[in-house]
Every structure is written in C-alpha cells, then in structure tokens.
Design a protein around this motif. Structure first.
Motif, mmCIF file in Angstrom:
data_model
loop_
_atom_site.group_PDB
_atom_site.id
_atom_site.type_symbol
_atom_site.label_atom_id
_atom_site.label_comp_id
_atom_site.label_asym_id
_atom_site.label_seq_id
_atom_site.Cartn_x
_atom_site.Cartn_y
_atom_site.Cartn_z
ATOM 1 N N UNK A 45 0.827 -1.211 0.000
ATOM 2 C CA UNK A 45 0.000 0.000 0.000
ATOM 3 C C UNK A 45 0.857 1.256 0.000
ATOM 4 N N UNK A 46 1.910 1.250 0.797
ATOM 5 C CA UNK A 46 2.812 2.394 0.850
ATOM 6 C C UNK A 46 3.454 2.643 -0.510
ATOM 7 N N UNK A 47 3.973 1.606 -1.114
ATOM 8 C CA UNK A 47 4.647 1.755 -2.418
ATOM 9 C C UNK A 47 3.685 2.183 -3.517
ATOM 10 N N UNK A 48 2.470 1.645 -3.511
ATOM 11 C CA UNK A 48 1.484 2.038 -4.515
ATOM 12 C C UNK A 48 1.090 3.504 -4.340
ATOM 13 N N UNK A 49 0.875 3.923 -3.098
ATOM 14 C CA UNK A 49 0.514 5.316 -2.829
ATOM 15 C C UNK A 49 1.623 6.259 -3.267
ATOM 16 N N UNK A 50 2.856 5.931 -2.926
ATOM 17 C CA UNK A 50 3.990 6.779 -3.313
ATOM 18 C C UNK A 50 4.128 6.854 -4.829
ATOM 19 N N UNK A 51 3.922 5.751 -5.518
ATOM 20 C CA UNK A 51 4.034 5.746 -6.982
ATOM 21 C C UNK A 51 2.951 6.613 -7.611
ATOM 22 N N UNK A 52 1.722 6.541 -7.093
ATOM 23 C CA UNK A 52 0.642 7.371 -7.617
ATOM 24 C C UNK A 52 0.908 8.853 -7.345
ATOM 25 N N UNK A 53 1.469 9.163 -6.173
ATOM 26 C CA UNK A 53 1.809 10.548 -5.855
ATOM 27 C C UNK A 53 2.915 11.072 -6.771
ATOM 28 N N UNK A 54 3.946 10.269 -6.995
ATOM 29 C CA UNK A 54 5.048 10.679 -7.889
ATOM 30 C C UNK A 54 4.549 10.911 -9.305
ATOM 31 N N UNK A 65 -3.813 8.377 2.488
ATOM 32 C CA UNK A 65 -2.508 8.251 1.824
ATOM 33 C C UNK A 65 -1.429 8.069 2.867
ATOM 34 N N UNK A 66 -0.325 7.523 2.447
ATOM 35 C CA UNK A 66 0.782 7.255 3.363
ATOM 36 C C UNK A 66 1.523 8.520 3.698
#
Length: 66
Positions: A45-54, A65-66
């Motif tokens: 979940x953390x990695x997916x959230x960060x990727x969507x934010x980037x 969101x993380x």
C-alpha cells in the motif's frame, strides 16, 4: 528485494474495484508465505501510494494516503 522471501509470486493489479469521493480503489492480489500477509500488505500500500503521488495521480494530502 527485502520482501522477496515473503512473496509466492508477483503482485497482480486486477483494476479498479470501486470509485469513491476520495478516488478509485484498486484491487491488488499478492500471495505470501504464512504470517507475512500484513507486513507485505502495508508495504505494498505504501509503495502504490507513493508511486501514484510521484506520477501526479494522487495528491500527497489525500485521506488514507501514506
């Protein structure tokens, strides 16, 4: 790499499950070894959230969101 030993296969993104006021909810499935599911789920979940934010697809202050 740090989760490699916990996974039984690659994660599968099945697509959008629902759309809420906060945005889409994606269904992702990943098989893990016993007792690793919660650790893997949090990290995924953390990695997916960060990727969507980037990618600019999710603002950093989105609820949940993380």
């Amino acid at each position: 790499p740090e989760l490699r030993d916990d996974l039984l296969g690659p994660p599968e993104l099945l697509g959008v499950e629902t759309v809420t006021a906060g945005g889409p909810v994606y269904r992702t499935v990943v098989r893990t070894i016993p007792d690793a599911q919660w650790k893997v789920a949090r990290e995924l979940r953390l990695r997916q959230t960060e990727a969507l934010q980037r990618a600019g697809l999710m603002p950093a202050n989105t609820p949940g969101s993380a």
